[in-house]
Design an enzyme around this catalytic site. Structure first.
Site, PDB file in Angstrom:
ATOM      1  NE  ARG A  43      40.334  40.322  39.569  1.00 51.04           N
ATOM      2  CZ  ARG A  43      41.056  41.423  39.583  1.00 51.04           C
ATOM      3  NH1 ARG A  43      40.902  42.308  40.557  1.00 51.04           N
ATOM      4  NH2 ARG A  43      41.949  41.691  38.661  1.00 51.04           N
ATOM      5  N   GLY A  44      43.111  38.494  41.006  1.00 64.53           N
ATOM      6  CA  GLY A  44      44.297  39.355  40.982  1.00 64.53           C
ATOM      7  C   GLY A  44      45.406  38.626  41.734  1.00 64.53           C
ATOM      8  CB  ALA A  45      48.869  37.772  40.708  1.00 59.44           C
ATOM      9  NE  ARG A  86      41.705  32.304  38.424  1.00 59.08           N
ATOM     10  CZ  ARG A  86      41.633  33.566  38.004  1.00 59.08           C
ATOM     11  NH1 ARG A  86      41.526  34.555  38.883  1.00 59.08           N
ATOM     12  NH2 ARG A  86      41.670  33.854  36.719  1.00 59.08           N
ATOM     13  CD  GLN A 193      38.819  40.381  34.846  1.00 60.28           C
ATOM     14  OE1 GLN A 193      38.440  40.658  33.715  1.00 60.28           O
ATOM     15  NE2 GLN A 193      39.246  39.174  35.152  1.00 60.28           N
ATOM     16  CG  ASP A 234      47.832  37.045  36.485  1.00 57.81           C
ATOM     17  OD1 ASP A 234      47.616  37.911  35.619  1.00 57.81           O
ATOM     18  OD2 ASP A 234      47.110  36.886  37.478  1.00 57.81           O
ATOM     19  CG  ASN A 244      48.334  41.125  33.016  1.00 63.63           C
ATOM     20  OD1 ASN A 244      48.074  40.844  34.199  1.00 63.63           O
ATOM     21  ND2 ASN A 244      47.863  42.226  32.450  1.00 63.63           N
ATOM     22  CE  LYS A 245      42.144  38.401  33.328  1.00 63.82           C
ATOM     23  NZ  LYS A 245      41.792  36.961  33.503  1.00 63.82           N
TER      24      LYS A 245
HETATM   25  O1  MRU Z   1      41.565  36.645  36.201  1.00 60.12           O
HETATM   26  P1  MRU Z   1      42.062  37.719  37.125  1.00 60.12           P
HETATM   27  O2  MRU Z   1      41.086  38.821  37.316  1.00 60.12           O
HETATM   28  O3  MRU Z   1      42.568  37.138  38.424  1.00 60.12           O
HETATM   29  O4  MRU Z   1      43.316  38.329  36.377  1.00 60.12           O
HETATM   30  C1  MRU Z   1      44.025  39.367  36.987  1.00 60.12           C
HETATM   31  C2  MRU Z   1      45.095  39.952  36.162  1.00 60.12           C
HETATM   32  O5  MRU Z   1      45.377  39.493  35.073  1.00 60.12           O
HETATM   33  C3  MRU Z   1      45.871  41.076  36.768  1.00 60.12           C
HETATM   34  O6  MRU Z   1      46.301  41.960  35.780  1.00 60.12           O
HETATM   35  C4  MRU Z   1      47.105  40.496  37.500  1.00 60.12           C
HETATM   36  O7  MRU Z   1      46.716  39.526  38.416  1.00 60.12           O
HETATM   37  C5  MRU Z   1      47.892  41.540  38.184  1.00 60.12           C
HETATM   38  S1  MRU Z   1      47.127  42.092  39.648  1.00 60.12           S
HETATM   39  C6  MRU Z   1      48.122  43.170  40.474  1.00 60.12           C
END
Ligand code: MRU
Length: 342
Positions: A43-45, A86, A193, A234, A244-245
Site C-alpha cells: 500500500r502507499g501510492a 484501488r 498505518q 495519493d 491523502n489518508k
Molecule cells: O490506504 P493506504 O495505506 O495505501 O494509504 C496510504 C496513504 O494515504 C499515504 O499517505 C500516501 O499513499 C502517501 S505514501 C508516500
C-alpha cells in the site's frame, strides 16, 4: 525494501503482518499483484505504482508465446485488471500508462526483446522512485529546523514507496543533516498505518517517535509539541487539492487553527494535472469490518451502519507547500505545479 524483483517474480513485504511478523508474499502472475494491491499486502501510492509496473511485466510474461493478437489483447486486459485494484492513488495509473507506452513504442520488436524492455522499464520506475525520494528528502529537509517536533499521519515512509519514503524521507534527510527531530505519529484509524507501520519504521531507523491516537493531534498542537506537519498524498489535483489518508483534512484544519505549517510531501507522479480539483478525485470506500472490528475482535454492535472512506481531500488553501523532487511548490498551485512539469 518494500518490493524486490527476482528474475521471474515480485517479492513484497506483507504489510498486513507488520509490526508483529516480517513475512513476504511472492507474486508470479499479474493476478497475484492485483490481489496484493487490493488486499493491502502493498500500500502507499508510489509502492502501489511500482508494484503495478511489475504486475504488467508479469502479465506480458504470461502471454509471451501467444500470437500477436492474443498477446496485445491480453495486455489490454492486464492493464484493466491492475487498474481496478484501488481507485485513489494516481501513481497506479501513472505507472501502468508508462508501461503501456513502452509496449506501444516497441510493439514491432520480437517478443523476447519486448519483454526485456518492459522489465527494464519496471526496474527503472522502481530505481527512479528511490532517487526521487532522496531528492524530495533533500528539498524538504531545508524547512526542518534542529529540535523541531513533526506530526505525521498514515505511513508515507519506505514502506509506502520502493524505499526511503516521502514525508518520512524528509525526516530521514533532516536527521542525516544532524538535526534532532521529534516525530508524533497519528495511529491512523481504522487501518492503523501510523501505529503499525510508521512507528515501526521510524523506530527501526533510530528516529525519535511518539505514537498518539488520532484524536490527540489537536491537543499536541495546542501544547506546542509540534512545529510542522508532514504528510504524503495519493493524488494531487491541478489546483493543489490533495487526497491523502482519511483524517489528513482534520489535521490540516487543526494545523491552520494553531498556526502550524502543513506540508504535503509527494513525487510529481502523484500530481494529476488532468484532475482539475479535489472534487473529481475518486475516493475509495472500504470494508466496514475495518471499523467494527479490531484485530478480529468485534467492537461495535451487529449490523451498525458505518461509513469508511479510505481518503479525504485537503483543500489547497490549507496547504503551506507541496514538497516534490523539483522543489517546493507554493500557492497558487495551478501555476507552481504546472511549472514543475516544464
Ligand atoms: O490506504 P493506504 O495505506 O495505501 O494509504 C496510504 C496513504 O494515504 C499515504 O499517505 C500516501 O499513499 C502517501 S505514501 C508516500
Amino acid at each position: 525494501m518494500t518490493l524486490e524483483w527476482k528474475e521471474d517474480r515480485l517479492i513484497l513485504i506483507d504489510q498486513r503482518s507488520l509490526p508483529s511478523k516480517e513475512e513476504y508474499v511472492e507474486c508470479l502472475t499479474h493476478e497475484d499483484v492485483y490481489l496484493a494491491i487490493k488486499n493491502m499486502v502493498v500500500r502507499g501510492a508510489p509502492a502501489i505504482g511500482a508494484s503495478a509496473a511489475f504486475g504488467y511485466l508479469l502479465g506480458a510474461r504470461e502471454a509471451r508465446t501467444g500470437s500477436e493478437e492474443m498477446f496485445f489483447g491480453h495486455m489490454v486486459s492486464v492493464k484493466k485488471r491492475l487498474s481496478e485494484s484501488r481507485p485513489t492513488a494516481v501513481n497506479l495509473f501513472w505507472a501502468l500508462d508508462r508501461m503501456e507506452r513502452t509496449l506501444n513504442q516497441l510493439r514491432k520488436l520480437e517478443r523476447k526483446g519486448l519483454i526485456a524492455s518492459l522489465e527494464s522499464e519496471a526496474l527503472k520506475i522502481a530505481s527512479e522512485d528511490i532517487e526521487i525520494n532522496k531528492a524530495i528528502g533533500k528539498n524538504g529537509a531545508a524547512i526542518v529546523r534542529d529540535g523541531d517536533g513533526i506530526l505525521t499521519h498514515c505511513n508515507a515512509g519506505a514502506l509506502a514507496t520502493v524505499d526511503y519514503g516521502t514525508a518520512l524521507g524528509v525526516m530521514r534527510a533532516a536527521v542525516q543533516q544532524g538535526k534532532k527531530i521529534y516525530v508524533y505519529a497519528d495511529e491512523t484509524r481504522p487501518y492503523l498505518q501510523g501505529a503499525r507501520l510508521t512507528a515501526w519504521e521510524l523506530m527501526k531507523s533510530g528516529v525519535d517517535v511518539t505514537l498518539i491516537c488520532d484524536n490527540m493531534s489537536g491537543w499536541v498542537m495546542k501544547k506546542r509539541l509540534v512545529d510542522l506537519v508532514l504528510v504524503g498524498a495519493d493524488r494531487i489535483a491541478a489546483n493543489g487539492d490533495a487526497a491523502n489518508k482519511i483524517g489528513t483534512y482534520s489535521v490540516a484544519i487543526l494545523a491552520q487553527r494553531h498556526g502550524i505549517p502543513f506540508y504535503i510531501v509527494a513525487p510529481l507522479s502523484t500530481v494529476d494535472l488532468s484532475t482539475p480539483t479535489g472534487d473529481e478525485i475518486p475516493i475509495e470506500e472500504r470494508d466496514h469490518r475495518e471499523i467494527t472490528h479490531l484485530g478480529g475482535y468485534q467492537i461495535a454492535p451487529d449490523n451498525v451502519k458505518c461509513l469508511n472512506p479510505a481518503f479525504d481531500v485537503t483543500p489547497w488553501n490549507l496547504i503551506t507547500g507541496i514538497i516534490t523532487e523539483k522543489g517546493i511548490a507554493r500557492p497558487p498551485y495551478n501555476i507552481s505545479l504546472k511549472k514543475m512539469f516544464e
